[in-house]
Design a protein around this motif. Structure first.
Motif, mmCIF file in Angstrom:
data_model
loop_
_atom_site.group_PDB
_atom_site.id
_atom_site.type_symbol
_atom_site.label_atom_id
_atom_site.label_comp_id
_atom_site.label_asym_id
_atom_site.label_seq_id
_atom_site.Cartn_x
_atom_site.Cartn_y
_atom_site.Cartn_z
ATOM 1 N N VAL A 166 0.858 -1.188 0.000
ATOM 2 C CA VAL A 166 0.000 0.000 0.000
ATOM 3 C C VAL A 166 0.892 1.234 0.000
ATOM 4 C CG1 VAL A 166 -1.791 1.273 1.248
ATOM 5 C CG2 VAL A 166 -1.802 -1.240 1.256
ATOM 6 N N GLU A 168 2.138 5.190 0.594
ATOM 7 C CA GLU A 168 2.120 6.031 1.794
ATOM 8 C C GLU A 168 0.824 6.824 1.929
ATOM 9 O OE1 GLU A 168 5.431 8.612 2.207
ATOM 10 O OE2 GLU A 168 6.812 7.032 2.832
ATOM 11 N N ASP A 169 0.225 7.210 0.781
ATOM 12 C CA ASP A 169 -1.003 8.012 0.839
ATOM 13 C C ASP A 169 -2.261 7.151 0.926
ATOM 14 O OD1 ASP A 169 -1.284 6.944 -1.686
ATOM 15 O OD2 ASP A 169 -1.291 8.867 -2.748
ATOM 16 N N GLY A 170 -2.100 5.846 1.070
ATOM 17 C CA GLY A 170 -3.241 4.960 1.217
ATOM 18 C C GLY A 170 -3.737 4.326 -0.069
ATOM 19 N N THR A 171 -3.163 4.691 -1.210
ATOM 20 C CA THR A 171 -3.540 4.073 -2.487
ATOM 21 C C THR A 171 -3.281 2.569 -2.411
ATOM 22 O OG1 THR A 171 -2.998 6.086 -3.712
ATOM 23 C CG2 THR A 171 -3.078 4.031 -4.974
ATOM 24 N N VAL A 172 -4.230 1.770 -2.900
ATOM 25 C CA VAL A 172 -4.082 0.319 -2.810
ATOM 26 C C VAL A 172 -3.681 -0.325 -4.130
ATOM 27 C CG1 VAL A 172 -5.684 0.113 -0.870
ATOM 28 C CG2 VAL A 172 -6.544 -0.102 -3.220
#
Length: 222
Positions: A166, A168-172
């Motif tokens: 994942v 750092e900005d939460g993008t999966v």
């Protein structure tokens, strides 16, 4: 251990994590290990992640372990390697866990043996290179492995045992943005502009096959 010493005595690839058909995650973990083991700069600033593909997602590479041929040729949809730039004008090193060549290999040797630019390929197999600075890649890359499932949701190849990566900005998942490469992406990329942009662009820069070594000669650490 210095990179000169590494080149003289190849490392054992078994020291690095490798899951077949998940080259992007293998390289992600490889970059981290090179940094933590002191083989690369601690922040990965001397490392670059390189996606190799084209519009047709058909690229020919030689000396690949997955090949059943004597010359090691494989037709991949895309492939991912790590290139480490070096100080003092020494040849960059290529880290390719799927290659049967010495690990790592000097870039010039890798291009000659694996890319084989002198070999005449049909246009559909023309190779393009997306080069991403490792510190950017390690922060921004994400994969939930959806590309490795068939329409019924079954695995095409067994996934790695570790959790999906994942950003750092939460993008999966943004793997497609990395391995989707077209000639149009490289049309306006002069070596000068590419060497400036590669350190800042989330998805790096795209260069033609004949620009790869030239770009890394420009990126050499003094």
């Amino acid at each position: 251990m210095t990179t000169s010493a590494i080149e003289q005595s190849s490392l054992d690839t078994s020291c690095f994590h490798h899951t077949p058909y998940y080259c992007e995650e293998n390289v992600y973990l490889l970059c981290n290990k090179l940094c933590t083991d002191g083989i690369a700069d601690t922040d990965g600033s001397d490392l670059f992640v390189v996606f190799i593909s084209n519009e047709k997602k058909q690229i020919a590479l030689w000396h690949q372990k997955a090949s059943k041929r004597a010359d090691g040729i494989v037709l991949w949809d895309y492939h991912v390697i790590c290139i480490q730039r070096r100080r003092g004008g020494e040849s960059p090193l290529v880290w390719d866990l799927d290659s049967s060549l010495p690990f790592p290999s000097p870039l010039a040797s890798y291009v000659l043996e694996t890319i084989r630019p002198s070999f005449q390929l049909f246009p559909d197999y023309h190779r393009l290179f997306r080069i991403v600075h490792a510190p950017v890649f390690l922060r921004c890359f994400a994969s939930d492995r959806r590309h490795m499932k068939d329409p019924d949701g079954k695995w095409i190849a067994e996934p790695p045992l570790h959790e999906p990566i994942v950003a750092e900005d939460g993008t999966v998942h943004n793997l497609n943005e990395y391995f989707t490469i077209s000639a149009a992406d490289a049309n306006d990329a002069s070596i000068y502009s590419a060497k400036e942009a590669v350190f800042t662009q989330k998805y790096g820069v795209v260069v033609e096959e004949n620009q790869l070594e030239e770009l890394f000669s420009q990126l050499a650490i003094q």
